[in-house]
Design a protein around this motif. Sequence first.
Motif, PDB file in Angstrom:
ATOM      1  N   VAL A 233       0.839  -1.206   0.000  1.00  0.00           N
ATOM      2  CA  VAL A 233       0.000   0.000   0.000  1.00  0.00           C
ATOM      3  C   VAL A 233       0.871   1.253   0.000  1.00  0.00           C
ATOM      4  N   HIS A 234       1.920   1.242   0.803  1.00  0.00           N
ATOM      5  CA  HIS A 234       2.832   2.387   0.846  1.00  0.00           C
ATOM      6  C   HIS A 234       3.488   2.611  -0.512  1.00  0.00           C
ATOM      7  N   ALA A 235       3.887   1.527  -1.158  1.00  0.00           N
ATOM      8  CA  ALA A 235       4.525   1.648  -2.476  1.00  0.00           C
ATOM      9  C   ALA A 235       3.559   2.233  -3.496  1.00  0.00           C
ATOM     10  N   ALA A 236       2.290   1.820  -3.426  1.00  0.00           N
ATOM     11  CA  ALA A 236       1.307   2.355  -4.364  1.00  0.00           C
ATOM     12  C   ALA A 236       1.005   3.825  -4.108  1.00  0.00           C
ATOM     13  N   ALA A 237       1.055   4.235  -2.832  1.00  0.00           N
ATOM     14  CA  ALA A 237       0.759   5.629  -2.488  1.00  0.00           C
ATOM     15  C   ALA A 237       1.949   6.550  -2.709  1.00  0.00           C
ATOM     16  N   HIS A 238       3.168   6.009  -2.658  1.00  0.00           N
ATOM     17  CA  HIS A 238       4.376   6.825  -2.808  1.00  0.00           C
ATOM     18  C   HIS A 238       5.324   6.180  -3.810  1.00  0.00           C
ATOM     19  N   PRO A 239       4.922   6.058  -5.068  1.00  0.00           N
ATOM     20  CA  PRO A 239       5.801   5.383  -6.045  1.00  0.00           C
ATOM     21  C   PRO A 239       7.108   6.125  -6.295  1.00  0.00           C
ATOM     22  N   ASP A 240       7.097   7.452  -6.146  1.00  0.00           N
ATOM     23  CA  ASP A 240       8.320   8.226  -6.404  1.00  0.00           C
ATOM     24  C   ASP A 240       9.369   8.036  -5.322  1.00  0.00           C
ATOM     25  N   ALA A 241       8.975   7.473  -4.188  1.00  0.00           N
ATOM     26  CA  ALA A 241       9.924   7.308  -3.077  1.00  0.00           C
ATOM     27  C   ALA A 241      10.575   5.931  -3.071  1.00  0.00           C
ATOM     28  N   LEU A 242      10.365   5.133  -4.118  1.00  0.00           N
ATOM     29  CA  LEU A 242      10.889   3.771  -4.130  1.00  0.00           C
ATOM     30  C   LEU A 242      12.157   3.632  -4.953  1.00  0.00           C
ATOM     31  N   GLY A 243      12.633   4.720  -5.536  1.00  0.00           N
ATOM     32  CA  GLY A 243      13.855   4.628  -6.330  1.00  0.00           C
ATOM     33  C   GLY A 243      15.080   4.348  -5.477  1.00  0.00           C
ATOM     34  N   PHE A 244      15.039   4.750  -4.212  1.00  0.00           N
ATOM     35  CA  PHE A 244      16.135   4.517  -3.284  1.00  0.00           C
ATOM     36  C   PHE A 244      15.556   3.887  -2.013  1.00  0.00           C
ATOM     37  N   LEU A 245      16.123   2.791  -1.591  1.00  0.00           N
ATOM     38  CA  LEU A 245      15.660   2.065  -0.412  1.00  0.00           C
ATOM     39  C   LEU A 245      16.796   1.990   0.604  1.00  0.00           C
ATOM     40  N   HIS A 246      16.503   2.416   1.818  1.00  0.00           N
ATOM     41  CA  HIS A 246      17.482   2.359   2.902  1.00  0.00           C
ATOM     42  C   HIS A 246      17.261   1.070   3.690  1.00  0.00           C
ATOM     43  N   VAL A 247      18.311   0.307   3.877  1.00  0.00           N
ATOM     44  CA  VAL A 247      18.236  -0.944   4.629  1.00  0.00           C
ATOM     45  C   VAL A 247      19.251  -0.888   5.761  1.00  0.00           C
ATOM     46  N   ASP A 248      18.792  -1.203   6.952  1.00  0.00           N
ATOM     47  CA  ASP A 248      19.700  -1.189   8.097  1.00  0.00           C
ATOM     48  C   ASP A 248      19.181  -2.165   9.141  1.00  0.00           C
ATOM     49  N   GLY A 249      20.093  -2.701   9.914  1.00  0.00           N
ATOM     50  CA  GLY A 249      19.724  -3.579  11.011  1.00  0.00           C
ATOM     51  C   GLY A 249      19.516  -2.802  12.286  1.00  0.00           C
ATOM     52  N   HIS A 250      18.649  -3.313  13.146  1.00  0.00           N
ATOM     53  CA  HIS A 250      18.389  -2.679  14.437  1.00  0.00           C
ATOM     54  C   HIS A 250      18.337  -3.763  15.506  1.00  0.00           C
ATOM     55  N   THR A 251      19.000  -3.526  16.620  1.00  0.00           N
ATOM     56  CA  THR A 251      19.013  -4.481  17.726  1.00  0.00           C
ATOM     57  C   THR A 251      18.201  -3.939  18.883  1.00  0.00           C
ATOM     58  N   ARG A 252      17.360  -4.784  19.433  1.00  0.00           N
ATOM     59  CA  ARG A 252      16.558  -4.423  20.606  1.00  0.00           C
ATOM     60  C   ARG A 252      17.143  -5.144  21.818  1.00  0.00           C
ATOM     61  N   VAL A 253      17.681  -4.393  22.732  1.00  0.00           N
ATOM     62  CA  VAL A 253      18.332  -4.973  23.906  1.00  0.00           C
ATOM     63  C   VAL A 253      17.299  -5.649  24.791  1.00  0.00           C
ATOM     64  N   TYR A 254      17.649  -6.825  25.283  1.00  0.00           N
ATOM     65  CA  TYR A 254      16.768  -7.586  26.178  1.00  0.00           C
ATOM     66  C   TYR A 254      17.420  -7.681  27.542  1.00  0.00           C
ATOM     67  N   CYS A 255      16.677  -7.313  28.582  1.00  0.00           N
ATOM     68  CA  CYS A 255      17.223  -7.291  29.939  1.00  0.00           C
ATOM     69  C   CYS A 255      16.544  -8.293  30.856  1.00  0.00           C
TER      70      CYS A 255
END
Length: 764
Positions: A339-361
């Motif tokens: 749905v996001h891709a269909a609503a914002h097609p111009d924003a799909l030319g560049f995709l940011h990918v990154d990992g995120h860690t959630r600390v568990y205590c």
Amino acid sequence: MGPRVSLVKQQVLPFLPADAVPIGPLAGLVEDEQGGVVFICGQATFTFAADDSVGRRLAAVQLVEEKIASVGQVMAAFGTTQGTLWRWRAAFAADGVAGLIPTKKGPKGPSKLTDRMVTRIRRLDEKGLTLAAIAAKVGVDTATVRVALGRRAGSAGWQARHPGATADTGESLADPDAQHSEDPGGETDQDTADQEDANALVLPVLPVPVARRGERAAAREGLLVEAPVVLTEGAHLPVAGLLLILPALETTGLLTVFESVFGRLRNGFYGLRSVILTMLFLALLRDPRAQGATRVNPADLGRVLGLDRAPEVKTIRRKLAEVASHRRGADVQAALAQVHAAAHPDALGFLHVDGHTRVYCGKRNLPKTHVARLHMVAHATAETWVADADADPLLVVPGVPGASLAQELIRLIPELRAVIGQDRRATVIFDRGGWSAACFQALTDAGLDVLTYRKGDFDPLPEKAFAEESFTDPDGITHAYNLAEQTVQLPLGDGTGGTIRLRQIHKRTETGTQIPILTSRTDLTGAQACWRLAGRWRQENYFGYARHNFALDALDCYTDQADDPDRLVPNPTKKHAGQAVDRAHAEVAAAQAGLAKAIDKATTQAGRRRNHGTATVNPAAGQTLAAARDRYEDAKADRRETPTHVPLREVRPGARVLDEETKLVTHAIRMSAFNAESTLARMLHGHYAPAYHEARALLREAFTLPGDIHVTGDRLHVDLDPATAPRRSRALAGLCQQLTDTETTYPGTNLKIVYTVKDQPDNS
């Protein structure tokens, strides 16, 4: 003994005149047919004529505002009611002395009772419907129905049945000298009657939602699929500003996606719509976890949900657990990304990918990983996030424990292709954690370009190779860089001797440091590539913002499950074997040094005259060296035979991982909240000068604003109270006009929402 001192006894002068009415310990009021005087500490402070109602009201207000007397004391002295005194103080605070001038009583705005509505009400009355039933069908209160049917004083029908009465007072015209008792404040009994008639057409302030006991009883028996929307009309309803999010929420497809993926929940009073909206509204109020419901009045939140009260914490958790039990969190994420891709097609030319860690205590035996922001290793869960060119979150995928970003990028290729389409080309932007020639090759083979920083050693370029380049971004800001370029061949490392050819851009900083950037894009200028890669920090900013505002790292669910026992993990014995090799090598070096020392000693002894140029080297040094070399060879052989990875069951039997299903669901809701808020923030740019830096701050205030909610026909009117500053109110009024033009309907109804801000012009 000293002289006798005589004391003169004199009567104390009276603090107030004898006929004064006390107003607390310091003031008093003297009033007759000529007017009145207010004394404070024995001095005449306020005076007013008999016909000066403004002066009289000002005196009463000032006594309270200056804390000379209490509200009750002023009420008793001036002979007025608490409500009247409250209105005087509010009018004085808003408009000064001008606000105390008596005005015509009654409603000031346009009437909700249109000719079309009157005709419809009368037709329903002819069918025999009750006033309450007519009010429910038309969307007004019963007092309005009475007016339409001519059953209230002042209406046309009432005058037809009472020809001898006036429309305003209800008194007979045959008695023009009829007098009304007048209170000392200048407000007559007729004023009070007029005010009561006017209030019949005015929204009630903070009405208590009608208890829906019958529906709750049906829900307990399993006879109710979901409670329908019944909006409580009223004035100054808290958190009415939350309804501003609904038009932008439609662009995210949140409710539609959840309904298509999960269908509906089990029969009950609270259904999927109300639970999702509750979590969304809590996120917008910056208390996004289930327990946040304890910090919001359930009746206040219930009014904007179309219910009598919002669900409790235990109900929210039970419903989220029911949603998670379907094990379709990944499907929700994929559908929202579509749905996001269909609503914002111009924003799909560049995709940011990154990992995120959630600390568990907690106490569970979760795997450990390196947490970059803490600069330490800790128990944590890993996720891989994908954002569009504007750094708005697009997709989140649970990470494989221990996997590198390069491995996750390869695993993510099918998901990226599903979002952007099979034929569209896009550039994947990531940091050095994804450095791998094999990963670059996999992405380019899938029709995706790469843009990242180079990791490891490189050959710097000479200073004369650099030149100035600039790029102007969409916001009109020009960025200048000192750049140089070359082409590099990177070995794939797969044993085939293959390589991948990439473009390497060197960015030179003011200190002379060179930062190499790799990309497979040949059509971008060097400055464009640098600007695009720097945009990845916006994704890091989202992580920080979401941690503080949308509970990014919250558990949301304490359920865990067994880790895959066959999953290969680094073998700790391999590390120990490597350490043994290092120790053996150090022993060899020490033995060699010992042998060298023994040879030097023998040489020294051979040089002595009595030894005739001969000496024997101590054989123990050679034996020690031989033994050290044997141990070194054995250690290397042991290291070669030790596998680098072994099944998890051999290293950490009983290992656990957190269940990610609930987290994927809550991620979906909070991502949609952030993206919808981003949409509103961009809409504010044309109405609010500091929107670039303060749009989200204004929206956070707007979501907490009270307002009036009422229904007219097929329109749901949301009239918000003014913001903390006039320019903020004007900006919200402009935003409201844009939101009204979308003709968004309230979820679960056919009511189109009309947004306005009080005291602001309606440009519709």
